[in-house]
Design a protein around this motif. Structure first.
Motif, short mmCIF file in Angstrom:
data_model
loop_
_atom_site.label_atom_id
_atom_site.label_comp_id
_atom_site.label_asym_id
_atom_site.label_seq_id
_atom_site.Cartn_x
_atom_site.Cartn_y
_atom_site.Cartn_z
N LEU A 59 0.82 -1.22 0.00
CA LEU A 59 0.00 0.00 0.00
C LEU A 59 0.85 1.27 0.00
CD1 LEU A 59 -2.71 -1.05 2.60
CD2 LEU A 59 -3.00 -0.84 0.13
N ALA A 60 1.96 1.25 0.72
CA ALA A 60 2.76 2.46 0.88
C ALA A 60 3.66 2.75 -0.31
CB ALA A 60 3.60 2.35 2.15
N ALA A 61 4.14 1.74 -1.01
CA ALA A 61 5.09 1.96 -2.10
C ALA A 61 4.55 2.89 -3.19
CB ALA A 61 5.56 0.64 -2.69
N PRO A 62 3.32 2.66 -3.69
CA PRO A 62 2.82 3.59 -4.71
C PRO A 62 2.67 5.02 -4.19
CG PRO A 62 1.48 1.60 -4.65
CD PRO A 62 2.41 1.55 -3.48
N LEU A 63 2.28 5.17 -2.93
CA LEU A 63 2.16 6.50 -2.34
C LEU A 63 3.54 7.15 -2.21
CD1 LEU A 63 -0.42 5.69 0.48
CD2 LEU A 63 -0.85 6.80 -1.73
N ALA A 64 4.53 6.37 -1.81
CA ALA A 64 5.88 6.90 -1.69
C ALA A 64 6.43 7.30 -3.06
CB ALA A 64 6.79 5.87 -1.02
N ARG A 65 6.16 6.49 -4.09
CA ARG A 65 6.61 6.84 -5.45
C ARG A 65 5.99 8.15 -5.91
NH1 ARG A 65 5.51 1.29 -6.53
NH2 ARG A 65 7.43 0.11 -6.33
N ARG A 66 4.70 8.33 -5.64
CA ARG A 66 4.03 9.57 -6.01
C ARG A 66 4.61 10.76 -5.25
NH1 ARG A 66 -1.59 7.44 -5.22
NH2 ARG A 66 -1.46 5.68 -6.61
N ALA A 67 4.87 10.56 -3.97
CA ALA A 67 5.44 11.65 -3.16
C ALA A 67 6.83 12.03 -3.68
CB ALA A 67 5.52 11.23 -1.69
N VAL A 68 7.64 11.04 -4.02
CA VAL A 68 8.97 11.32 -4.56
C VAL A 68 8.86 12.05 -5.89
CG1 VAL A 68 11.06 10.25 -5.50
CG2 VAL A 68 10.13 9.48 -3.31
N ALA A 69 7.96 11.61 -6.74
CA ALA A 69 7.78 12.28 -8.04
C ALA A 69 7.33 13.72 -7.85
CB ALA A 69 6.77 11.51 -8.89
N TRP A 70 6.49 13.96 -6.87
CA TRP A 70 5.99 15.30 -6.61
C TRP A 70 7.08 16.19 -6.01
CZ3 TRP A 70 4.74 18.03 -1.97
CH2 TRP A 70 3.99 19.18 -2.18
N LEU A 71 7.96 15.61 -5.18
CA LEU A 71 8.99 16.38 -4.48
C LEU A 71 10.26 16.61 -5.31
CD1 LEU A 71 8.67 14.73 -0.98
CD2 LEU A 71 8.08 17.09 -1.57
N THR A 72 10.40 15.89 -6.39
CA THR A 72 11.60 16.03 -7.20
C THR A 72 11.26 16.62 -8.55
OG1 THR A 72 11.39 13.76 -8.03
CG2 THR A 72 12.77 14.10 -6.08
N THR A 73 12.28 17.18 -9.18
CA THR A 73 12.09 17.72 -10.52
C THR A 73 12.71 16.76 -11.52
OG1 THR A 73 14.13 18.98 -10.35
CG2 THR A 73 12.09 20.10 -9.73
N PRO A 74 12.14 16.70 -12.70
CA PRO A 74 12.74 15.83 -13.72
C PRO A 74 14.11 16.33 -14.12
CG PRO A 74 10.67 16.81 -14.51
CD PRO A 74 10.95 17.36 -13.16
N ARG A 75 14.98 15.43 -14.43
CA ARG A 75 16.33 15.79 -14.87
C ARG A 75 16.28 16.34 -16.29
NH1 ARG A 75 21.90 12.76 -14.04
NH2 ARG A 75 23.11 14.06 -15.44
N THR A 76 16.96 17.45 -16.50
CA THR A 76 17.02 18.01 -17.84
C THR A 76 18.16 17.34 -18.60
OG1 THR A 76 18.41 19.80 -17.10
CG2 THR A 76 16.06 20.22 -17.14
N THR A 77 18.04 17.30 -19.88
CA THR A 77 19.07 16.66 -20.69
C THR A 77 20.25 17.59 -20.87
OG1 THR A 77 18.03 17.40 -22.72
CG2 THR A 77 17.42 15.21 -21.90
#
Length: 82
Positions: A59-77
């Motif tokens: 249950l927690a893994a998908p929530l943690a993945r979403r939180a990490v995606a929300w808290l981080t910025t995508p890497r620019t090329t």
């Protein structure tokens, strides 16, 4: 080999097993007197913890993945961007 579609469940199984093994070992070691047996009580505590940890990680893994995606910025090329 195990099909890739079972990857998230296998990840949760391995992660929950490892973490519950470590945490129950620490808690068991700290709670027992020095002369008492360790492995039996530890294994009992671990199995109980794992039964609860596995669904919790599922249950927690998908929530943690979403939180990490929300808290981080995508890497620019490009080579000069950190």
């Amino acid at each position: 080999m195990i099909p890739a579609r079972y990857g998230p469940a296998l990840f949760s199984l391995i992660l929950s097993g490892t973490m519950s093994l470590l945490m129950s070992g620490i808690a068991t070691y700290r709670s027992l007197p020095p002369h008492q047996g360790f492995v039996g009580p530890w294994m009992n505590a671990w199995l109980t913890a794992w039964l609860l940890a596995f669904p919790a990680v599922m249950l927690a893994a998908p929530l943690a993945r979403r939180a990490v995606a929300w808290l981080t910025t995508p890497r620019t090329t490009g080579p000069h961007h950190p």
